[in-house]
Structures are given as structure tokens and as C-alpha cells.
Design an enzyme around this catalytic site. Structure first.
Site, PDB file in Angstrom:
ATOM      1  N   HIS A 145       3.633   2.207   4.278  1.00  0.00           N
ATOM      2  CA  HIS A 145       2.809   3.545   5.132  1.00  0.00           C
ATOM      3  C   HIS A 145       2.496   3.178   6.493  1.00  0.00           C
ATOM      4  O   HIS A 145       1.767   1.932   6.491  1.00  0.00           O
ATOM      5  CB  HIS A 145       1.680   3.752   4.018  1.00  0.00           C
ATOM      6  CG  HIS A 145       2.238   4.616   3.150  1.00  0.00           C
ATOM      7  ND1 HIS A 145       3.648   4.827   2.510  1.00  0.00           N
ATOM      8  CD2 HIS A 145       1.654   5.102   1.920  1.00  0.00           C
ATOM      9  CE1 HIS A 145       3.956   5.313   1.685  1.00  0.00           C
ATOM     10  NE2 HIS A 145       2.694   5.661   1.131  1.00  0.00           N
ATOM     11  N   ARG A 414      11.307   5.720  -5.267  1.00  0.00           N
ATOM     12  CA  ARG A 414      10.586   6.989  -5.142  1.00  0.00           C
ATOM     13  C   ARG A 414      11.218   8.030  -4.709  1.00  0.00           C
ATOM     14  O   ARG A 414      11.811   7.887  -3.379  1.00  0.00           O
ATOM     15  CB  ARG A 414       9.346   6.517  -4.598  1.00  0.00           C
ATOM     16  CG  ARG A 414       8.344   7.862  -4.632  1.00  0.00           C
ATOM     17  CD  ARG A 414       7.007   7.527  -4.304  1.00  0.00           C
ATOM     18  NE  ARG A 414       6.662   7.579  -2.884  1.00  0.00           N
ATOM     19  CZ  ARG A 414       5.693   8.344  -2.225  1.00  0.00           C
ATOM     20  NH1 ARG A 414       4.877   9.020  -2.884  1.00  0.00           N
ATOM     21  NH2 ARG A 414       5.687   8.001  -0.775  1.00  0.00           N
ATOM     22  N   GLU A 536      -0.207  14.382  -7.813  1.00  0.00           N
ATOM     23  CA  GLU A 536      -0.882  14.184  -6.457  1.00  0.00           C
ATOM     24  C   GLU A 536      -1.968  15.145  -6.092  1.00  0.00           C
ATOM     25  O   GLU A 536      -3.150  14.764  -5.591  1.00  0.00           O
ATOM     26  CB  GLU A 536       0.024  14.074  -5.408  1.00  0.00           C
ATOM     27  CG  GLU A 536       1.220  13.107  -5.641  1.00  0.00           C
ATOM     28  CD  GLU A 536       2.233  13.141  -4.531  1.00  0.00           C
ATOM     29  OE1 GLU A 536       2.007  12.396  -3.633  1.00  0.00           O
ATOM     30  OE2 GLU A 536       3.349  13.588  -4.618  1.00  0.00           O
ATOM     31  N   ASP A 576      -3.214  12.713  -1.272  1.00  0.00           N
ATOM     32  CA  ASP A 576      -2.830  13.850  -1.363  1.00  0.00           C
ATOM     33  C   ASP A 576      -4.060  14.886  -2.067  1.00  0.00           C
ATOM     34  O   ASP A 576      -4.254  15.914  -1.790  1.00  0.00           O
ATOM     35  CB  ASP A 576      -1.668  14.459  -1.800  1.00  0.00           C
ATOM     36  CG  ASP A 576      -0.665  14.026  -0.898  1.00  0.00           C
ATOM     37  OD1 ASP A 576      -0.171  14.986   0.132  1.00  0.00           O
ATOM     38  OD2 ASP A 576       0.174  12.828  -0.911  1.00  0.00           O
ATOM     39  N   ARG A 614      -3.540   4.178  -3.942  1.00  0.00           N
ATOM     40  CA  ARG A 614      -4.806   4.008  -3.138  1.00  0.00           C
ATOM     41  C   ARG A 614      -4.678   3.643  -1.837  1.00  0.00           C
ATOM     42  O   ARG A 614      -3.669   2.586  -1.561  1.00  0.00           O
ATOM     43  CB  ARG A 614      -5.665   3.004  -3.693  1.00  0.00           C
ATOM     44  CG  ARG A 614      -6.351   3.125  -5.111  1.00  0.00           C
ATOM     45  CD  ARG A 614      -7.010   1.927  -5.646  1.00  0.00           C
ATOM     46  NE  ARG A 614      -8.496   2.161  -5.056  1.00  0.00           N
ATOM     47  CZ  ARG A 614      -8.995   1.222  -4.349  1.00  0.00           C
ATOM     48  NH1 ARG A 614      -8.334   0.046  -4.226  1.00  0.00           N
ATOM     49  NH2 ARG A 614     -10.320   1.076  -3.912  1.00  0.00           N
ATOM     50  N   ARG A 747       1.011  14.693   6.469  1.00  0.00           N
ATOM     51  CA  ARG A 747       1.160  13.446   5.493  1.00  0.00           C
ATOM     52  C   ARG A 747      -0.512  13.158   5.726  1.00  0.00           C
ATOM     53  O   ARG A 747      -1.002  13.342   6.540  1.00  0.00           O
ATOM     54  CB  ARG A 747       2.099  12.407   5.976  1.00  0.00           C
ATOM     55  CG  ARG A 747       3.523  12.670   5.334  1.00  0.00           C
ATOM     56  CD  ARG A 747       4.219  11.376   5.674  1.00  0.00           C
ATOM     57  NE  ARG A 747       5.640  11.658   5.402  1.00  0.00           N
ATOM     58  CZ  ARG A 747       6.337  11.997   4.165  1.00  0.00           C
ATOM     59  NH1 ARG A 747       5.555  11.988   2.948  1.00  0.00           N
ATOM     60  NH2 ARG A 747       7.834  12.353   4.174  1.00  0.00           N
TER      61      ARG A 747
END
Length: 916
Positions: A145, A414, A536, A576, A614, A747
Site C-alpha cells: 500500500h 486478493r 469492509e 474502508d 490494519r 481509496r
């Protein structure tokens, strides 16, 4: 006085590094530039610490008057100071930890020493300790990320500086040795100053894979086996006549890098194959180096020692026929092990940079066979009276082989549920099974998918023409199946479904896995990879217990779960859910979902494993991991736990080996403690009712601002550097899921990152003040006493407020007020910022009313000191970020302006640390 004395060494390190940075500036930028930066520094310190109005005015005038090239140098200087301060602080944490151990202080609860000290006090036996640890498996999962703005080049220099600071701590240093170390520091700081801080091009997936693998060299490949050895040693100290059984793997590393396709079209089958190949190469490089070193350490002659028959056979099977080593069985055996590793690497298509084997040998069928050979050597050494020789490098290598295998880290797949739906619909249509799957309701979808799981017939035909999307998804699954077969089942264990909302979302993935051979069809299908729903949004979290209850009611689902050891993983999305419902409601709905899921799983007879998604900052579920694990609902931590490690937090936790080991220890210690927590699940009904009230009002306040205020999205995009963050070369994934300006499609990572840059920190606190105000309006002083009791006695509430407190301490609305000047619509700017300020005032008042603290971070003086020391150095960065944004958005397209903005983003991220 005591605290000041404890921090004296830190102050010395910061002064030394600051002086060296100043000398570097004089040398490379000239005396005049140095004096300018020093003037700005003095004004910033006086403005912040002394609250001197004249200094603040002079600082503003000086910064506003800077030319573009001057602004860039000032930004670089203050950014570098933050980096150097981070190094000094990290070093000081390690120093204090070691001093406490030397002084025999009571070990911290978050360490393994503290865990086993408490076990001894509680009277735990060796067999009890072993039984508990047999249930434990902790897996931090690295993600790509994009909030890590540092390049590896600069990170390596920073680690070298940290290493030199360690050398300065030696008490027996001679003057010339100290001088030589300081010269090294000068060279390193000069290198850091002249190294480009920003990436010149956008990261690709291969770059993200290499970045993640660097942390194995930095920390994991050494620390994880050592932690297992330490656990074994502490276990042996517990009372009990019988020796403890072999310790299973309690700590392993996972990764999403190369397997996370959700919203990232650049993660392909080719990238997944590259990830597996590079991971295997890192593992084999380690094994080659360690086996070679062991051979040098064990030149033991067979003339003087006894060998077990298995050891003699292992030596005899070696291709090593050198007459110089004929009486050295351990060396010959290790030469044979090396040759088999080399043959295995060749068979797997791995690139090798190590010396060649002495002869031909068959490849290992799997990593377990390699580990078995090392066990033969260990057993023989111990039987021959040399347990000391078995305790060193060999012990670490044996454990590494069991943990890392040939795969190094388990890679998750994913993808978004919407993608699976489209691919399955296409396959069913092309196979003439269902012409319009998307038109079916949930019951019809489930019936159709269950029938597909029962039949061995594949849906895909070589004669069908599929879309690029379907071809790409099926290619990923085929590559995953190859890795599973070649590298072992630990290479890939989970398939995570983003935006999971229904049972058909899980069944669709099971059908796709069947196409790749990772689910074996039949009336009672068996799975080789677990299907993991990711819940989420607030709505998904509330529906999660019903979804899982319905999942377990299906015979096919129950059969697949049984084939994986009667365990089912559920992933919870912090980022999210926060963006959807705000900080308070996200925390509370996550807690409730976990509590209810514990009951659902207990009724189904299935072991529950939570995977916590997290982020780095509080707004994305961050904060101290140890406290977060202990704050989970009773019964929700059942030995196994996975959690993501994201963005810049990976570097801050794991780039330094000592700090990395402490963080890994904390994860294990917290998981063991939470597993043993026997608090009744129904306790604190009054606390839960209070949270329900507070959450409802907090969510209304949050959504009222973010989703129901006309023009709020415009305010956000104008008053934060969100557009400029999207331009940074810090990740391969786009900032938005869709080409849209809506907050819903943004995002969570850039959402949180942007609010941190302008010092609002909104996702980590907004709504709490309104929630508490509404609660106290109904319940008065009795309500305040109840909330104080929740703070005192409920780990969940205490952790939630502690994380909120950290962000309140880092937020600064006087700085944030300058960012609203970037909003052209001043009426909108005043309205939105006014609401943010009012909510901040409510939140601060609520926090102090509940905790009765006299100031922020009273219980964390180290963090309070850090924030106090670095704020003056962040203020010029924030000021210049606003000034440069004004110039850039007004049409000044000079490269230095653009670069300067990106450098401020980098510098503020470094100064704030967990900002994304």
C-alpha cells in the site's frame, strides 16, 4: 530530573547529527544558505515553543519570500533533520531497552521475557506452556500500500547511520576511534544529502516486490528463527519433568505483494510468478550461505566423535570425494546438502549467485526433506556429546528451513468480488450452463455454484473465446496452482475477497479455484486454498455474522472448511469501514462483528482465525499492535492471528533489526495473552450500551460532514495535497478505484494520507466529540462516570481513546487553517473548516472529561517528547507546502515548484511517521 537524565544520550545524538547536517549544508550549499536555514530554524523554534508572535510573523515573511530554488533547499534541510531525528529516537529506544535489561528491571509485558516471567508467577508448567504455544500462529502480512515515500537507497544510508551511532555508545572508545566514527557519520550524512529523496519514476510491481523482500535481509530471516529459539529456551525454564515437545511454527511472514490485484491491473500472472521466484531466491541464498558457513564451522573428524547411523549415511551419500575431507563427516554431509540445494534451485528455475556444488546430487522433493537432513546432523551432534555445536548456526538454520521453506513467505491472492462475479458469469455463459448469471438472485446463484462444485467438468474450454479480464484472472489462478505444487502448500494458503457481501461471493471464488485444481470437486469438495471474505464497510460488518452462518450451513462449504483443519479465516477491513462510518463507528462495528462471529463459529464447531486489515495510522486501524490485540473481544483471538503491515510502518517497525525483533516479540506476546483471556463475552453490558449510543451520534456527525455536506469533496481536494499525492511515484496502484471525484471511490490510503499532511488527522477522531456530547446530554454526570469507568476498565475503549489521543496530539488546526486558503470558495472553506474546528473542540473536551488527564500523552512521555521536539521542524514544511501549492495551482509549472511540493510530502511523512 530522571526523565531528563534518561534522555540525555538522545539529546546528544540529535545535537551531533544536527551539527553534522549543518556542516554538510555549509559545505555543499554555502554559508549564506546555511544561515538562511538556521534563521528559519530559530524562528520556528521560538514561534512554536515560546509562542512568540513576532517570531511567527518573521517566520511567515521569510518563508513567503523564498525563491523556488531556495524553498526546495529549505524543504530538503528540514526533511533531512526529521529523518536524522527518527534515527536517533529509534536508537534511543533500543538503548533504553538494553539498559533496563542490564539493570534487571521488570521486563515489559510486551516482551517474551515479560510473558514467561508472568507465566512463572502464575505457576504455569512446561506442558501447559507447550499446549498454549501449539495453538499459536502469528503472521504479519506485508502489503504494497503506497504510503512509503522513502527510497531504499536513502533507507540503507539511514541504517548505516544508525549502525555508527551504536558504535559511539561503546564505553571503551578511544579518542581516535570516536573521531573515525564521526568521520563516517559525516560521510554518510553527506551521501544522504546528495541522494535523491524522491523516486524518478513510478514504482512497478517488481519494484514493490524487491522493496518487501529487503525486510527479510534487514530483519525477518534472522529475527524470526531467533524468536523461536528464545521461546524454546523460556519454555524449558518452566517447571515440569517432561521435556517440552518440539515447538511448531508460531511466527511466520505473509505477503500481498505480487498477489493483491484489487484495483491494481499491473498485478498479473507474470508478476505473481516473479514474486514467488524472487522469494524462493532469497530463501535459497540464505540457505546456501548458512550451509557453507556451517561446513567451515564443523571440521570435526570422524576419528574422535561418534556418529549416528543416519549421519554416517548422510555423509556417505555426499558427492564430496575430496581426500582432504574423508574423515570429516559433517563437512561431507553439508557439502552434499549444498549440492542437493543447488540441484533444487536449478529445478525450480532460480537464479544463483553462490559458489557451485562439488558434484551432482538429486534435488530435494520439498523443504521438509531439506530440514530433515539438518535434523540428522543435529541429532548426531547431540548424541556425540556436542550439543553446544548444535545450538548455534545449525539451530537457527533448522528453524529457518521449517518456517521459510522454499517459499519464504505465504502470498495471498486478493481480488474484488465484482471481478469474480463477471468472470464466473462469462465462464458459465461460454460453457452453456447459464446464459445470464448476473440476472439471477442470491438463492439461484448459490444453487448453480454448488452444482458446479460437485462436478469434475471444468467450465473453461480451449475453444471458448474469453475476455482479457477472464483470461487474466484464470492465468493468475493457474500460476498460483503451479506455485502451490512446486514450492509447497505454505506458498499460498488464502484467497481474500474484497467487498464480500454474500455467500455467493465465496462460492464464486471456490468455483474459480476448482478451475485451477485448488479445490477438488465432489459432493463433499476439498480445498487446498482457503476462501477468505473481507468485510469492509459498516453494512458488510453488520451482515458478516449472518453471512458466515449461512456459509457454514452449506454442506459444500462445511466440507471445504473441514479439509483445511476445521478452521476458517475472516478478514476485517479497518480502512474502508473508517472512511464509511468514521473512527468511532468503525471501531465499534468491528468489535461487535468479532463478538458475534465468535458465537457463530462456536455454534458451527469451526475454529476462527481473524485477519486484521490494519493500516499505518489510527484512521486506518493503526496504533500500537500489542495494545490493539489485547483490546480484541474476549474469545476472538484463538491462537491464530494475521494482520497487515502497511506503507511506511513497515520501515519504521522492521528496517532496524533490533526494533524489528521487539515488534515481532510484541505480536507473539500479545497473541498468547489474548488467547488466554478468559473474560466472559457478555461482560460490560452497560459499556456496550453506552458505545452503541455514542457510535450512532458519532456516525451521524461524521457522515453529515463527509457525505451530506454539499461541496465537501471539493473542499477536501482543494485543501489537501491529494492531487499531488496521486502524482508521487510511491506505488503501482491508482489512488481511486474508479475515475471519479467522489469520496466513496477514493481509496482509504490517500484519504488518510492527505488529512495527515495538512495536520487535520480527521479520519482518526472526527465524530467522537459529538457522540460523547449526545451521550452526556442524555445521562449527565452518571454518564460521565460510566465513561470514566470504561476508560479505566475496558481495554477496547482505552485503546480507542489512546489512539485518538495520539492523533489529537499530532493534529494542529492553526497549521490546518492555512490550507483552507487553498479553497477558492471561501464560504465553503469557512463552513467546512468551522465544523471541523467545532468538532475538534468537542472531541478534546470529551477526551479530558473522560480521562481526567491534564495534557495529551501523559502516559507516553517518550512520544510527547518526540512530538514536542519535532513540531518546530514540521511547521516550515507545512507553510512551504501551502505556499508551493498556491504557486503550482496558480499556473507556476516550474519543475522546482512541483519537486518542492513532493519533497514537503516526503518530509512531513517522515516527521509525522505513521501518517498513512
Amino acid at each position: 530530573m530522571g526523565t531528563h537524565h534518561k534522555d540525555a544520550a538522545l539529546a546528544d545524538d540529535i545535537r551531533l547529527l544536527g551539527r553534522i547536517l549543518g556542516d554538510t549544508l555549509k559545505l555543499h550549499e554555502g554559508e549564506a544558505t546555511y544561515e538562511l536555514i538556521e534563521t528559519i530554524r530559530r524562528l520556528a523554534v521560538a514561534s512554536r515553543r515560546l509562542e512568540d508572535v513576532a517570531s511567527r510573523r518573521a517566520l511567515t515573511q521569510t518563508l513567503d519570500a523564498l525563491a523556488d530554488d531556495q524553498a526546495v533547499i529549505v524543504v530538503r534541510a528540514f526533511s533531512h533533520f526529521s529523518l536524522l531525528a527518527n534515527i536517533a529516537e529509534d536508537r534511543h529506544h533500543i538503548r533504553r531497552h538494553r539498559e533496563n535489561r542490564r539493570q534487571g528491571s521488570r521486563p515489559l509485558a510486551s516482551t517474551l521475557r515479560g510473558l514467561f516471567a508472568d507465566a512463572l508467577v502464575a505457576g504455569a508448567t512446561r506442558s501447559q506452556g507447550a499446549a498454549t504455544l501449539a495453538r499459536v500462529r502469528v503472521t504479519p502480512v506485508l502489503t504494497a500500500h503506497p504510503t512509503e515515500v522513502q527510497r531504499r537507497s536513502t533507507l540503507d544510508v539511514q541504517l548505516a547511520i544508525a549502525d555508527r551511532l551504536v558504535a559511539l555508545d561503546r564505553a571503551d572508545l578511544l579518542d581516535d576511534e570516536r573521531q573515525a566514527i564521526e568521520e563516517d557519520l559525516r560521510r554518510l550524512v553527506a551521501t544522504l544529502w546528495q541522494t535523491r529523496m524522491l523516486r524518478a519514476v513510478k514504482l512497478g510491481v517488481k519494484d514493490e516486490i524487491e522493496n518487501a523482500l529487503a525486510y527479510f535481509d534487514y530483519t525477518f530471516i534472522d529475527a524470526v528463527p531467533r524468536i523461536h529459539a528464545e521461546i524454546e529456551d523460556w519454555l524449558a525454564h518452566l517447571p515440569g519433568g517432561e521435556p517440552a515437545p518440539a515447538l511448531p511454527t508460531v511466527l511466520a511472514i505473509g505477503s500481498w505483494v505480487g498477489g493483491d490485484r484489487d484495483g491494481n491491473p499491473f498485478v498479473t500472472a507474470e508478476m505473481l510468478a516473479h514474486a514467488f521466484r524472487r522469494q524462493a531466491e532469497i530463501a535459497f541464498d540464505h540457505y546456501f550461505a548458512q550451509v557453507h558457513a556451517l561446513g567451515a564451522e564443523l571440521p570435526i573428524s570422524g576419528l574422535w566423535v561418534r556418529l549416528t547411523p543416519a549421519m554416517a549415511a548422510l555423509a556417505e551419500a555426499s558427492p564430496d570425494r575430496s581426500p582432504f575431507r574423508q574423515d570429516e563427516p559433517y563437512r561431507r554431509a553439508l557439502t552434499g546438502v549444498f549440492a542437493r540445494l543447488a540441484a533444487t534451485a536449478t529445478a525450480l528455475g532460480l537464479r544463483r549467485e553462490h559458489r557451485t556444488a562439488v558434484g551432482e546430487a538429486p534435488p530435494y522433493p520439498d523443504a521438509a526433506a531439506f530440514a530433515d537432513d539438518l535434523d540428522v546432523i543435529d541429532t548426531s551432534l547431540r548424541a556425540g556429546g556436542s550439543p553446544l555445536l548444535a545450538e548455534g548456526r545449525l539451530r537457527q538454520l533448522r528453524r529457518a528451513a521449517r518456517i521459510f521453506g522454499f517459499h519464504l513467505a505465504t502470498v495471498d491472492l486478493r481480488q474484488n468480488a465484482d471481478v469474480h462475479e463477471q468472470v464466473v458469469a462469462e465462464l458459465l455463459r461460454e460453457a452453456r450452463v447459464a446464459p445470464d448469471y448476473l440476472a439471477l438472485g442470491e438463492p439461484a446463484r448459490q444453487a448453480l455454484l454448488r452444482a458446479e462444485l460437485a462436478t469434475p467438468r471444468p467450465l473453461r474450454s480451449p475453444f471458448a473465446t474469453l475476455s482479457d479480464l477472464a483470461e487474466g484472472e484464470l492465468a493468475i489462478l493457474a500460476e498460483a496452482a503451479r506455485a502451490h505444487a512446486r514450492l509447497g502448500p505454505e506458498a499460498i494458503r488464502q484467497y481474500v475477497i474484497s467487498k464480500a457481501e454474500s455467500v455467493s461471493d465465496l462460492l464464486e471464488v471456490a468455483v474459480l479455484l476448482k478451475e485451477a485444481g485448488l479445490v477438488v470437486p465432489g459432493e463433499r469438495p476439498a480445498a487446498k486454498v482457503q476462501v477468505v471474505p473481507l468485510f469492509e464497510t459498516i453494512g458488510d460488518l453488520r451482515q458478516a455474522p449472518a453471512t458466515m452462518r449461512e456459509w457454514f450451513a452449506l454442506p459444500e462449504a462445511r466440507s471445504m472448511v473441514a479439509s483445511l483443519g476445521d478452521a476458517q479465516e475472516v478478514m476485517l477491513g479497518y480502512s474502508d469501514s473508517n472512511k464509511d462510518g468514521g473512527y468511532v463507528t468503525s471501531n465499534w462495528e468491528l468489535y461487535k462483528a468479532e463478538t458475534e462471529l465468535v458465537g457463530v463459529f462456536r455454534a458451527a464447531g469451526v475454529r476462527l482465525r481473524f485477519f486484521h486489515g490494519r493500516g499505518g495510522t489510527v484512521g486506518r486501524g493503526g496504533g500500537p499492535s500489542y495494545d490493539a490485540i489485547l483490546a480484541q473481544p474476549p474469545g476472538s483471538v484463538q491462537g491464530e492471528l494475521r494482520l497487515t503491515e502497511q506503507g511506511e510502518v513497515i520501515a519504521s517497525k522492521y528496517a532496524n533489526r533490533d526494533i524489528g525483533r521487539r515488534n515481532l516479540e510484541a505480536l507473539v506476546a500479545a497473541t498468547v495473552r489474548a488467547t488466554l483471556d478468559e473474560a466472559p463475552a457478555g461482560a460490560h453490558a452497560d459499556f456496550h450500551a453506552a458505545m452503541e449510543e455514542i457510535s450512532a451520534a458519532a456516525m451521524a456527525a461524521y457522515r453529515g460532514l463527509v457525505y451530506e455536506t454539499p461541496g465537501f469533496a471539493d473542499y477536501f481536494r482543494a485543501s489537501t495535497p491529494i492531487r499531488e499525492i496521486a502524482e508521487l511515484n510511491i506505488g503501482s496502484r491508482p489512488a481511486s478505484r474508479k475515475p471519479s471525484q467522489r469520496i466513496e471511490d477514493l481509496r482509504a490510503i490517500p484519504w488518510v494520507f492527505s488529512w495527515a499532511q495538512c495536520r487535520v488527522m480527521l479520519p482518526g477522531w472526527y465524530g467522537f466529540g459529538s457522540g460523547v456530547e449526545a451521550f452526556l446530554a442524555r445521562h449527565g454526570e452518571d454518564g460521565r462516570r460510566l465513561l470514566a469507568g470504561m476508560w479505566r476498565d475496558w481495554p477496547f475503549f482505552r485503546a480507542m481513546l489512546s489512539n485518538l489521543e495520539m492523533l489529537l496530539a499530532k493534529a494542529d488546526l492553526s497549521v490546518a487553517a492555512r490550507y483552507k486558503e487553498l479553497v477558492e470558495d471561501q464560504r465553503l472553506a469557512d463552513e467546512v473548516f468551522g465544523r471541523i474546528r467545532r468538532e475538534m473542540d468537542l472531541t478534546v473536551r470529551a477526551f479530558f472529561a473522560i480521562t481526567a488527564n491534564e495534557g495529551f500523552l501523559a502516559g507516553n512521555p517518550a512520544l510527547a517528547r518526540s512530538i514536542r521536539n519535532r513540531f518546530p521542524y514540521l511547521d516550515p514544511l507545512n507553510h512551504l507546502q501551502v505556499e508551493l501549492l498556491k504557486r503550482y495551482r496558480a499556473g507556476d509549472s516550474a519543475p522546482k515548484v512541483h519537486r518542492g511540493i513532493h519533497l514537503t510530502i516526503n518530509g512531513l511523512a517522515a516527521g509525522l511517521r505513521n501518517s498513512g
